[in-house]
Write a protein that holds these residues in place. Structure first.
Motif, PDB file in Angstrom:
ATOM      1  N   ILE A 275      42.201  12.277  24.546  1.00  0.00           N
ATOM      2  CA  ILE A 275      41.874  11.216  23.591  1.00  0.00           C
ATOM      3  C   ILE A 275      40.541  11.500  22.899  1.00  0.00           C
ATOM      4  N   GLN A 276      40.492  11.214  21.609  1.00  0.00           N
ATOM      5  CA  GLN A 276      39.231  11.191  20.846  1.00  0.00           C
ATOM      6  C   GLN A 276      39.184   9.863  20.095  1.00  0.00           C
ATOM      7  N   PHE A 277      38.171   9.048  20.426  1.00  0.00           N
ATOM      8  CA  PHE A 277      38.063   7.731  19.806  1.00  0.00           C
ATOM      9  C   PHE A 277      37.342   7.765  18.461  1.00  0.00           C
ATOM     10  N   LEU A 278      36.315   8.588  18.366  1.00  0.00           N
ATOM     11  CA  LEU A 278      35.438   8.545  17.202  1.00  0.00           C
ATOM     12  C   LEU A 278      35.322   9.910  16.539  1.00  0.00           C
ATOM     13  N   GLU A 279      35.211   9.887  15.232  1.00  0.00           N
ATOM     14  CA  GLU A 279      35.014  11.127  14.491  1.00  0.00           C
ATOM     15  C   GLU A 279      33.666  11.762  14.829  1.00  0.00           C
ATOM     16  N   SER A 280      32.720  10.915  15.183  1.00  0.00           N
ATOM     17  CA  SER A 280      31.379  11.418  15.502  1.00  0.00           C
ATOM     18  C   SER A 280      31.300  12.028  16.897  1.00  0.00           C
TER      19      SER A 280
ATOM     20  N   GLU B 180      30.850   1.146  19.497  1.00  0.00           N
ATOM     21  CA  GLU B 180      31.331   1.284  18.118  1.00  0.00           C
ATOM     22  C   GLU B 180      32.745   0.723  18.048  1.00  0.00           C
ATOM     23  N   VAL B 181      33.056   0.072  16.943  1.00  0.00           N
ATOM     24  CA  VAL B 181      34.379  -0.507  16.771  1.00  0.00           C
ATOM     25  C   VAL B 181      35.369   0.566  16.329  1.00  0.00           C
ATOM     26  N   VAL B 182      36.483   0.599  17.019  1.00  0.00           N
ATOM     27  CA  VAL B 182      37.515   1.599  16.747  1.00  0.00           C
ATOM     28  C   VAL B 182      38.805   0.880  16.395  1.00  0.00           C
TER      29      VAL B 182
ATOM     30  N   GLY C 244      40.630  -7.258  15.987  1.00  0.00           N
ATOM     31  CA  GLY C 244      39.325  -6.822  15.496  1.00  0.00           C
ATOM     32  C   GLY C 244      38.910  -5.445  15.991  1.00  0.00           C
ATOM     33  N   GLY C 245      39.820  -4.706  16.586  1.00  0.00           N
ATOM     34  CA  GLY C 245      39.518  -3.356  17.024  1.00  0.00           C
ATOM     35  C   GLY C 245      38.973  -3.304  18.442  1.00  0.00           C
ATOM     36  N   LEU C 246      38.644  -2.110  18.870  1.00  0.00           N
ATOM     37  CA  LEU C 246      38.142  -1.885  20.224  1.00  0.00           C
ATOM     38  C   LEU C 246      36.668  -1.535  20.184  1.00  0.00           C
ATOM     39  N   ALA C 247      35.898  -2.130  21.099  1.00  0.00           N
ATOM     40  CA  ALA C 247      34.481  -1.790  21.242  1.00  0.00           C
ATOM     41  C   ALA C 247      34.377  -0.634  22.234  1.00  0.00           C
ATOM     42  N   VAL C 248      33.986   0.533  21.747  1.00  0.00           N
ATOM     43  CA  VAL C 248      34.008   1.756  22.563  1.00  0.00           C
ATOM     44  C   VAL C 248      32.587   2.292  22.714  1.00  0.00           C
ATOM     45  N   ASP C 249      32.202   2.591  23.952  1.00  0.00           N
ATOM     46  CA  ASP C 249      30.959   3.282  24.243  1.00  0.00           C
ATOM     47  C   ASP C 249      31.331   4.714  24.632  1.00  0.00           C
TER      48      ASP C 249
END
Length: 228
Positions: free
Chosen positions: A133-138, A179-181, A203-208
């Motif tokens: 899994i990759q949640f964020l582009e960053s 960050e919201v995903v 409203g999306g997922l709050a991911v750390d």
């Protein structure tokens, strides 16, 4: 003079007749002897043909034949069974074989989601390992896996069956760097096809990214193994 001559001639004639008689007798006995041998052989052959085989020889022959057939059948059956076991290798589930969805678990705060991968193909397949899994582009790193959640047996899905995996998003703290995903991506073990998962509901997922973890695919979530 005539009487002695006749006597001599008679003696010669008698001797000749006796010799001929002896020769004839010897010749007859020889013929009978020659004829007796084939008769004896015929008698032996007839006796042998009429006598049944020895019981031991008959049983041995039948047993040998039966054992050969039984062993051959068992060998073929064993080979077929062995061939079926070796040849029945369940293929890995590919992106085209499953439909993946996500759902929040517990909360609030929502610290975990459950991914469900349902086999939509027409064949059995194995959900191997864990989702990459990759949640964020960053953050291009895959979410780390939790070893204790690995099931003891392969997770094999029949058509229509689901597999589950628990994924940790954060610790649920207000001071976390969340960050919201609204969507994320994953790939399955043994397949490079990217699967996009919509997570915009609510409203999306709050991911750390520093706290994320994923379990392994299982047929059901388990207490202990899937608690992290």
């Amino acid at each position: 003079m005539n009487a002695p001559r006749r006597t001599a001639l008679f003696s010669v004639a008698a001797s000749a007749a006796l010799a001929l008689s002896l020769t004839a007798c010897q010749s007859g006995e020889g013929t009978k002897a020659e004829g007796a041998a084939p008769a004896a052989e015929d008698s032996v052959s007839a006796s042998t043909a009429a006598s049944p085989p020895a019981a031991g020889a008959s049983t041995s022959g039948n047993t040998g034949s039966g054992t050969s057939t039984a062993v051959g059948t068992a060998h073929r059956s064993g080979s077929a069974s062995s061939g079926a076991q070796k040849g029945t290798t369940t293929p890995l589930c590919r992106a085209r074989d499953v439909k993946v969805s996500s759902e929040r678990q517990d909360g609030p705060p929502y610290t975990h989601i459950v991914l469900t991968a349902r086999n939509t193909s027409g064949h059995r397949c194995e959900m191997a390992g864990f989702p990459h899994i990759q949640f964020l582009e960053s953050h291009k790193q895959d979410v780390p896996s939790v070893a204790k959640s690995k099931p003891a047996a392969p997770t094999v899905l029949n058509p229509g069956d689901p597999a589950y995996v628990l994924v940790k998003l954060s610790d649920g703290g207000v001071d976390e760097d969340n960050e919201v995903v609204n969507a994320f991506q994953l790939v399955l073990e043994g397949d490079s096809t990217v699967i996009a998962v919509d997570s915009s509901a609510g409203g999306g997922l709050a991911v750390d990214p520093a706290k994320t973890l994923t379990g392994y695919w299982t047929t059901e979530l388990r207490n202990g193994a899937d608690d992290f």
